[in-house]
Design an enzyme around this catalytic site. Structure first.
Site, mmCIF file in Angstrom:
data_model
loop_
_atom_site.group_PDB
_atom_site.id
_atom_site.type_symbol
_atom_site.label_atom_id
_atom_site.label_comp_id
_atom_site.label_asym_id
_atom_site.label_seq_id
_atom_site.Cartn_x
_atom_site.Cartn_y
_atom_site.Cartn_z
ATOM 1 N N SER A 61 0.800 -1.232 0.000
ATOM 2 C CA SER A 61 0.000 0.000 0.000
ATOM 3 C C SER A 61 0.826 1.273 0.000
ATOM 4 C CB SER A 61 -0.947 0.015 1.203
ATOM 5 O OG SER A 61 -2.055 -0.832 0.962
ATOM 6 N N LYS A 64 0.060 3.792 -2.657
ATOM 7 C CA LYS A 64 -0.938 4.859 -2.516
ATOM 8 C C LYS A 64 -0.313 6.242 -2.340
ATOM 9 C CE LYS A 64 -4.587 1.818 -0.681
ATOM 10 N NZ LYS A 64 -3.969 0.494 -0.538
ATOM 11 N N SER A 121 -6.575 2.997 4.322
ATOM 12 C CA SER A 121 -5.847 2.270 3.277
ATOM 13 C C SER A 121 -6.802 1.488 2.389
ATOM 14 C CB SER A 121 -4.797 1.328 3.883
ATOM 15 O OG SER A 121 -3.805 1.004 2.931
ATOM 16 N N LYS A 226 2.603 6.645 5.481
ATOM 17 C CA LYS A 226 1.808 5.527 4.977
ATOM 18 C C LYS A 226 2.403 4.188 5.387
ATOM 19 C CE LYS A 226 -1.745 4.048 2.736
ATOM 20 N NZ LYS A 226 -1.754 2.863 3.636
#
Length: 387
Positions: A61, A64, A121, A226
């Protein structure tokens, strides 16, 4: 570690620096239980510690971050607005993995989709944003790869906008540092999304409402960015922290932690690395923003001297207790002949720690200086000829 030096050519900072770990008697980082890691002093533009920063890794992730970059760019260009409601496609609704829990009956504002992507997320929120900005997920992925190339992320290739495992969907710690630094520099007005601790879209289940970046709950100086996790990637965290120091002012560090063994480990190892960076090194402000680093003589101008420096503060980071050993030298073209425009490149400030060059900072004109009249130019031409 030697490869860390070239990272600084792609990080968005004014300084060109030697990595701290190459300095004589530099502090050694603690043992870090992760496959790859990187610690950057963003304020000084300096690499403090690194391990296997060019090894290809699965992105999970952390993908992202690039999706966010493109959405923020679309917002700034007014292609979309935060209030604009985007449809939820069947493809977005059926995305596996972590979710925001939106469905095709909903029209969701971009502001909420950003929170769903960053805080929860959510792969469904990410797909809805990708389709809203790119028209299709495939076109959005094309835009992601084009942007990666523009940022100099030579070790990164995107196959999807959300980070689910797919062959060839890889990045490096180096590239993640480049992307994260540019994200913070280019879109400061949107960085508050990354510090939100909890979020749930109205009418959806309460599960998955906590930000997975547990350092947001543990350390008040951490404000992003993140997390990521897949079986192949392990537990990953890109974290940024800003702490204030009386002498040098605010100091921001960026940690890239890849391939930790658990959620708790990635947070603990990141905290360890950040704390080490703040305590093992001192940040030294050499010149304030807009302060002249030198005022050399100029020729054929409407004034006899030119103020040169940086529009932002000149800051370097050195091992703790060694600030008194710093020396500086201005390297520039001679003679300097007018005219000059504000911001024009003039020379560089070399910063030395003993015999080791710590930094080479580009210097620019801090003011406009016009060209003298015909008689002034003629007189200076004679003086230069005699000189």
């Amino acid at each position: 570690m030697p490869s860390a030096l070239s990272l600084l050519r792609t990080l968005a900072c004014a300084l060109i620096l030697a990595p701290a770990a190459l300095w004589a008697q530099a502090p050694q980082p603690p043992e870090i239980a992760a496959r790859n890691y990187l610690l950057v002093d963003v304020t000084a533009g300096q690499v403090l510690a690194a391990k296997d920063i060019d090894a290809p890794v699965e992105q999970a992730s952390l993908t992202k971050l690039m999706t966010g970059y493109l959405v923020f760019d679309a917002l700034r260009a007014k292609k979309i607005t935060l209030e604009q409601k985007l449809p939820v496609s069947e493809r977005a609704w059926k995305m596996p993995g972590s979710r925001m829990f939106i469905d095709p009956k909903m029209q969701v504002p971009v502001d909420d989709l950003l929170k769903g992507m960053i805080v929860q997320s959510g792969n469904d929120a990410t797909m809805a944003l990708a389709e809203g900005v790119g028209g299709t997920a495939e076109n959005f992925v094309r835009l992601m790869n084009e942007q990666a190339k523009a940022l100099g992320m030579t070790g990164t290739h995107y196959k999807n906008p959300e980070g689910l495992t797919e062959p060839g969907h890889t990045t490096t710690a180096r590239d993640l540092a480049t992307l994260s630094t540019r994200l913070m520099q280019d879109f400061p007005e949107y960085m508050h999304y990354y510090s939100i601790k909890q979020y749930r879209y109205e009418g959806t289940p309460a599960s998955n409402s906590n930000n997975r970046n547990t350092l947001l709950f543990r350390d008040p100086t951490v404000d992003g960015l993140k997390t990521g996790h897949t079986a192949a990637a392990g537990y990953c965290l890109v974290a940024t922290s800003k702490r204030d120091f009386p002498q040098s002012g605010p100091r921001r560090l960026l940690s890239i932690m890849l391939g930790a063994a658990s959620e708790n480990a990635r947070a603990g190892e990141t905290q360890k690395l950040l704390n080490w960076g703040y305590t093992a090194f001192d940040s030294v402000k050499l010149f304030d923003a807009g302060q002249a680093a030198a005022t050399p003589a100029i020729w054929k101008g409407t004034q006899s001297t030119l103020k040169i420096g940086r529009p932002d503060a000149i800051v370097v980071t050195v091992p703790s207790g060694s600030a008194g050993k710093l020396t500086t030298t201005v390297v520039r073209q001679d003679p300097l002949i007018a005219p000059f425009t504000k911001g024009q490149s003039v020379g560089a400030l070399k910063v030395m720690l003993g015999e080791q060059q710590v930094a080479e900072v580009p210097l620019v004109a801090l003011e406009d200086v016009g060209q003298a009249g015909i008689f002034g130019r003629a007189w200076d031409a004679i003086r230069l000829w005699i000189k």
